[in-house]
Design an enzyme around this catalytic site. Structure first.
Site, PDB file in Angstrom:
ATOM      1  N   LEU A  75      30.066   7.531  12.240  1.00  0.00           N
ATOM      2  CA  LEU A  75      30.108   6.513  13.295  1.00  0.00           C
ATOM      3  C   LEU A  75      31.403   5.721  13.152  1.00  0.00           C
ATOM      4  CD1 LEU A  75      26.404   5.267  13.203  1.00  0.00           C
ATOM      5  CD2 LEU A  75      27.388   7.258  14.343  1.00  0.00           C
ATOM      6  N   PRO A 135      33.903   2.610  14.273  1.00  0.00           N
ATOM      7  CA  PRO A 135      33.903   1.292  14.919  1.00  0.00           C
ATOM      8  C   PRO A 135      35.106   1.107  15.835  1.00  0.00           C
ATOM      9  CG  PRO A 135      34.792   1.088  12.718  1.00  0.00           C
ATOM     10  CD  PRO A 135      34.372   2.537  12.877  1.00  0.00           C
ATOM     11  N   THR A 182      36.900  -1.632  16.024  1.00  0.00           N
ATOM     12  CA  THR A 182      37.919  -2.483  15.412  1.00  0.00           C
ATOM     13  C   THR A 182      38.945  -1.698  14.617  1.00  0.00           C
ATOM     14  OG1 THR A 182      36.347  -2.858  13.620  1.00  0.00           O
ATOM     15  CG2 THR A 182      36.515  -4.568  15.309  1.00  0.00           C
ATOM     16  N   GLY A 200      28.741  -2.353  13.043  1.00  0.00           N
ATOM     17  CA  GLY A 200      27.867  -3.509  12.994  1.00  0.00           C
ATOM     18  C   GLY A 200      26.480  -3.173  12.454  1.00  0.00           C
ATOM     19  N   GLY A 221      27.809  -3.041   5.798  1.00  0.00           N
ATOM     20  CA  GLY A 221      27.176  -4.181   6.447  1.00  0.00           C
ATOM     21  C   GLY A 221      28.127  -5.083   7.208  1.00  0.00           C
ATOM     22  N   CYS A 258      36.375  -7.095   9.838  1.00  0.00           N
ATOM     23  CA  CYS A 258      35.230  -7.833   9.311  1.00  0.00           C
ATOM     24  C   CYS A 258      35.578  -8.508   7.990  1.00  0.00           C
ATOM     25  CB  CYS A 258      34.040  -6.896   9.104  1.00  0.00           C
ATOM     26  SG  CYS A 258      34.358  -5.557   7.917  1.00  0.00           S
ATOM     27  N   GLU A 309      30.563 -15.257  11.714  1.00  0.00           N
ATOM     28  CA  GLU A 309      31.696 -14.359  11.911  1.00  0.00           C
ATOM     29  C   GLU A 309      32.297 -14.565  13.295  1.00  0.00           C
ATOM     30  OE1 GLU A 309      32.684  -9.756  10.836  1.00  0.00           O
ATOM     31  OE2 GLU A 309      30.867 -10.093  12.006  1.00  0.00           O
ATOM     32  N   LEU A 357      33.180  -0.546   3.741  1.00  0.00           N
ATOM     33  CA  LEU A 357      32.829  -1.399   2.619  1.00  0.00           C
ATOM     34  C   LEU A 357      31.319  -1.534   2.488  1.00  0.00           C
ATOM     35  CD1 LEU A 357      35.448  -4.236   3.266  1.00  0.00           C
ATOM     36  CD2 LEU A 357      35.639  -2.331   1.672  1.00  0.00           C
TER      37      LEU A 357
END
Length: 474
Positions: free
Chosen positions: A115, A117, A119, A200, A218, A251, A347, A427
């Site tokens: 998956l 992201p 960002t 996310g 996470g 993140c 956040e 991470l």
């Protein structure tokens, strides 16, 4: 094509079947062949024309981030991940324990579902491809809808490299743009052998509930402590670097800074010297910024779609705040509280950092714990200090997988040239963040092992050898 008419199950089954055929070929590769392909892809990822095209595509497609930062990120991550894996054995016997009669063999998992992201949609496909090739897996990407075209471009570029080197192109695939949908990603997670979920919390939880073995990362909401002993100019400079990099869309950037009251005012001035715009709590500007970041607050805490990955100037403009142009990041005060009723402690995914005053170190740890409990538990935190005792106390107390000392978070906690953390794009946040790992993910997380055991001479300890007299006589 009407998506209501798409048979996602059949479409994904076709992708997985192709990937399995390619992986059968890779399964027979020796170490030299694996190392040749990883080197070729890592080197190709450094190509300037490719990097600029991918960076420009993602910024245009997603409206998030900075082209130059993404351009540099691709090279740094490709080189860093390759550096970390170069010379590591990933085929055949990797460990022999003569004393215990054990031999360990390393094996691929098969087909990996990845998956991707929005960002970091420019670099993550490259990093995960290098993992897959090193471990002799095939990989299928499931991009975020806002980055689907970029993912296809990157994957097609990698496939051309594989073709050039005579390797099956289907070792690396992506869901094609017209098929990108939640339903398609769901089918991918069901049909592959293992899922690596970067994104996310909802995405990670979907991966864990797919019925397929998965590893996820996470939610971030990184906080850092500015100790009274800190070099304030250095701390302010590093937070500026972190908040400006890719417009804080990572993140990992500092969403809040808890600052000792003895240096609170001086730290604000140090940030101003680094180009920060300071907003005092209780002012109209404070209310405008909070409303801009969370338009529906207090009814819900959904972050605005207009602010993530935008420049500080743009965020200030959206808030209707008349500030000088060229602001590096926004520093906004929040000493009223932490948590649900104080969204600025959450956040933000943009160049805004909340500053919180603390009377002492123990209270600082309490505040940081509360921030992480609200959002981001397990991810990361930091400290700027000259006091190693403070670092030790923080490390024992905080429920995070990584703590950075005197470093910019967004540039450091996923690994960097200036620290020893493994370089990654994913991470782990441990069980604190509802993850199965606390590692910076690498190719080591997508392999299986077979251990061969041979008989050894039995050595049976006596009770006296095992237990102290105080235990035996209790």
């Amino acid at each position: 094509m009407d998506k209501k008419d798409i048979n996602y199950e059949a479409y994904v089954a076709g992708l997985v079947a192709r990937a399995r055929e390619a992986q059968k070929v890779a399964n027979g590769y020796d170490q030299a062949r694996v190392d040749e392909l990883t080197a070729a892809v890592a080197w190709a990822a450094c190509n300037e024309e490719f990097r600029m095209k991918a960076a420009e595509m993602l910024v245009e497609e997603s409206k998030i981030g900075v082209v130059q930062d993404k351009f540099n990120k691709i090279r740094n991550k490709a080189l860093g991940v390759y550096r970390d894996m170069k010379g590591e054995k990933s085929v055949g016997i990797i460990e022999t324990d003569v004393d215990h009669g054990l031999v360990k063999y390393i094996k691929p998992m098969g087909v990996i579902g990845a998956l991707i992201p929005i960002t970091n949609g420019e670099a993550t496909p490259i990093v995960k491809t290098l993992w897959a090739l090193k471990s002799r897996n095939a990989i299928i990407m499931a991009p975020h809808p806002g980055g689907r075209k970029t993912c296809l471009f990157v994957v097609n570029y990698i496939r051309e490299v594989l073709k050039k080197y005579g390797a099956p192109e289907d070792l690396v695939m992506t869901i094609e743009p017209e098929y990108v949908a939640v339903e398609c990603s769901g089918q991918l997670m069901k049909q592959v052998d293992f899922v690596v979920a970067t994104g996310g919390t909802p995405m990670v939880r979907a991966a864990y509930s797919s019925g397929t073995p998965a590893i996820g990362v996470g939610t971030g909401n990184v906080t850092t402590y500015i100790d009274e002993s800190a070099d304030l100019k250095d701390a302010a400079s590093k937070i500026r670097q972190s908040k400006m990099f890719d417009n804080a869309s990572s993140c990992s950037s500092e969403n809040s800074a808890v600052v000792h009251e003895k240096v609170y005012d001086a730290f604000i001035e140090a940030c101003k010297a680094e180009g920060a715009y300071f907003i005092k709590e209780g002012t109209p500007e404070y209310e405008a910024m909070r409303k801009t970041l969370w338009p529906a607050w207090p009814e819900n805490h959904v972050l605005s779609r207009q602010t993530p990955g935008r420049t500080a100037d743009k965020v200030l403009e959206l808030a209707g705040i008349d500030a000088p142009k060229g602001v590096s990041f926004v520093l906004i005060e929040e000493n009223g509280g932490i948590g649900h009723d104080y969204p600025l402690t959450g956040e933000k995914l943009c160049p805004v950092t909340t500053i919180i005053k603390t009377p002492d170190f123990e209270t600082a740890l309490d505040k940081m714990s509360a921030i992480l409990e609200y959002q981001g538990n397990g991810h990361s935190c930091g400290i700027h200090t000259k006091n190693d005792e403070q670092v030790d106390k923080m490390a024992q107390r905080m429920t995070v997988a990584r703590i950075l000392v005197n470093q910019p978070q967004a540039l450091g906690n996923s690994g960097a040239w200036f620290n020893g953390m493994p370089i990654t794009m994913s991470l782990g946040c441990a069980t604190w963040g509802h993850n199965s790992t606390c590692n910076n993910l690498t190719w080591h997380d997508i392999v299986n092992y077979t251990t061969v055991s041979r008989p050894i001479e039995a050595v049976i300890p006596t009770e006296e050898e095992l237990f102290d007299e105080s235990i035996r006589n209790a």
